[in-house]
Design a protein around this motif. Structure first.
Motif, short mmCIF file in Angstrom:
data_model
loop_
_atom_site.label_atom_id
_atom_site.label_comp_id
_atom_site.label_asym_id
_atom_site.label_seq_id
_atom_site.Cartn_x
_atom_site.Cartn_y
_atom_site.Cartn_z
N PRO A 1 6.35 3.94 2.49
CA PRO A 1 5.74 3.58 3.60
C PRO A 1 7.47 3.18 4.03
N ASN A 2 7.37 3.91 6.31
CA ASN A 2 8.27 4.65 6.84
C ASN A 2 7.48 3.22 7.73
N PRO A 3 9.05 2.46 8.01
CA PRO A 3 9.06 0.59 9.29
C PRO A 3 8.02 0.55 9.51
N LEU A 4 6.76 1.49 10.09
CA LEU A 4 5.71 1.25 10.52
C LEU A 4 4.19 1.40 9.60
N GLY A 5 4.56 1.37 8.42
CA GLY A 5 3.50 1.58 7.86
C GLY A 5 2.93 3.13 7.07
N LEU A 6 3.31 3.72 7.90
CA LEU A 6 3.02 5.34 7.77
C LEU A 6 3.34 5.98 6.33
N LEU A 7 2.72 6.22 5.53
CA LEU A 7 3.04 7.08 4.39
C LEU A 7 3.22 8.67 3.90
N HIS A 8 3.67 9.40 3.58
CA HIS A 8 3.81 10.87 3.70
C HIS A 8 3.51 11.10 4.95
N ALA A 9 4.40 10.91 6.17
CA ALA A 9 5.23 11.07 6.94
C ALA A 9 5.18 12.09 6.95
#
Length: 258
Positions: free
Chosen positions: A177-185
């Motif tokens: 996940p990225n720092p916001l918690g999004l996966l595969h952005a």
């Protein structure tokens, strides 16, 4: 529904880029955007999620109504058995029966993979049913945020005939996940946004932009498993492309916002 959302606090950020690898995409100029607080899904919509929607509503996607959709040739056991409908990009095939439930026209979709073969209108129908919406391009880009240290799921090897691994999306939850918690952005599948596409952007600061009022194409973001540094290097938060809202392909999905 199993979709989780991340809250994105009111913020200002620099949208776009001046060094985009594809000048025709219109990433620039870099401009100051302010967004009010919103929520964005941590994952793209999965086949499991979409099946719940179809079961509840009886919805029929555009690919199903068209009796087929476009599949990347490398995903097919026998690509020569299918007609090429895009001569400029001969690695695509129109496959009879290909749709969200049967992504290659034969095998049933893995529930954990991102739903694909969905048009912009299909994504809008799902969004309305789920009492959510598609993110604006600015919301999507702010949510993608910092991708430092994240290896996106993109093409590995020589594109398009020398893959080092099977060309296919992977589970919506199989990512750092990225720092916001999004996966595969970035990577995995392209994602529809709400905005119409234009290459012309004002350099002036803007607040909650929603794209132009006119235009035939819609913005898709993030790139896909078919992106490659040597060909389609669009796996960056600022990357964008204009897509026909009726398009359905094996590398195009969506995530929600609210």
């Amino acid at each position: 529904m199993t979709i989780e959302f991340a809250s994105v606090a009111k913020q200002s950020f620099a949208m776009g880029a001046m060094d985009g690898p594809h000048p025709e995409d219109g990433e620039g100029p870099r401009r100051k955007i302010t967004l009010d607080t919103y929520e964005i899904a941590t994952t793209t919509v999965s086949n499991r999620d979409f099946e719940v929607f179809v079961g509840a509503t009886g919805y029929v996607t555009e690919a199903e109504r068209n009796e087929g959709s476009q599949v990347f040739a490398g995903q097919l056991t026998d690509p020569d058995a299918h007609a090429v409908i895009t001569p400029v990009t001969p690695w695509w095939r129109w496959v009879r029966g290909a749709c969200w439930l049967f992504p290659d026209g034969g095998d049933r979709a893995d529930p954990d993979l991102p739903v694909v073969h969905v048009s912009w209108r299909d994504a809008m129908a799902y969004s309305a049913w789920s009492e959510a919406r598609l993110p604006t391009e600015a919301e999507w880009e702010a949510g993608a945020g910092d991708q430092s240290g994240i290896n996106p799921h993109i093409w590995s090897g020589t594109f398009p005939d020398g893959p080092e691994k099977p060309p296919s999306p992977i589970s919506v939850r199989d990512a750092v996940p990225n720092p916001l918690g999004l996966l595969h952005a970035c990577g995995n599948v392209w994602e529809w946004t709400a905005d119409r596409f234009t290459r012309l952007h004002s350099p002036r600061p803007d607040h909650n932009p929603k794209g132009p009022l006119n235009g035939d194409l819609r913005v898709v973001k993030g790139g896909s498993f078919l992106c490659s540094p040597s060909y389609c290097a669009r796996f960056r938060p600022s990357s964008r492309r204009g897509e026909n809202p009726g398009a359905t392909t094996s590398h195009l999905g969506f995530r929600l916002a609210r």
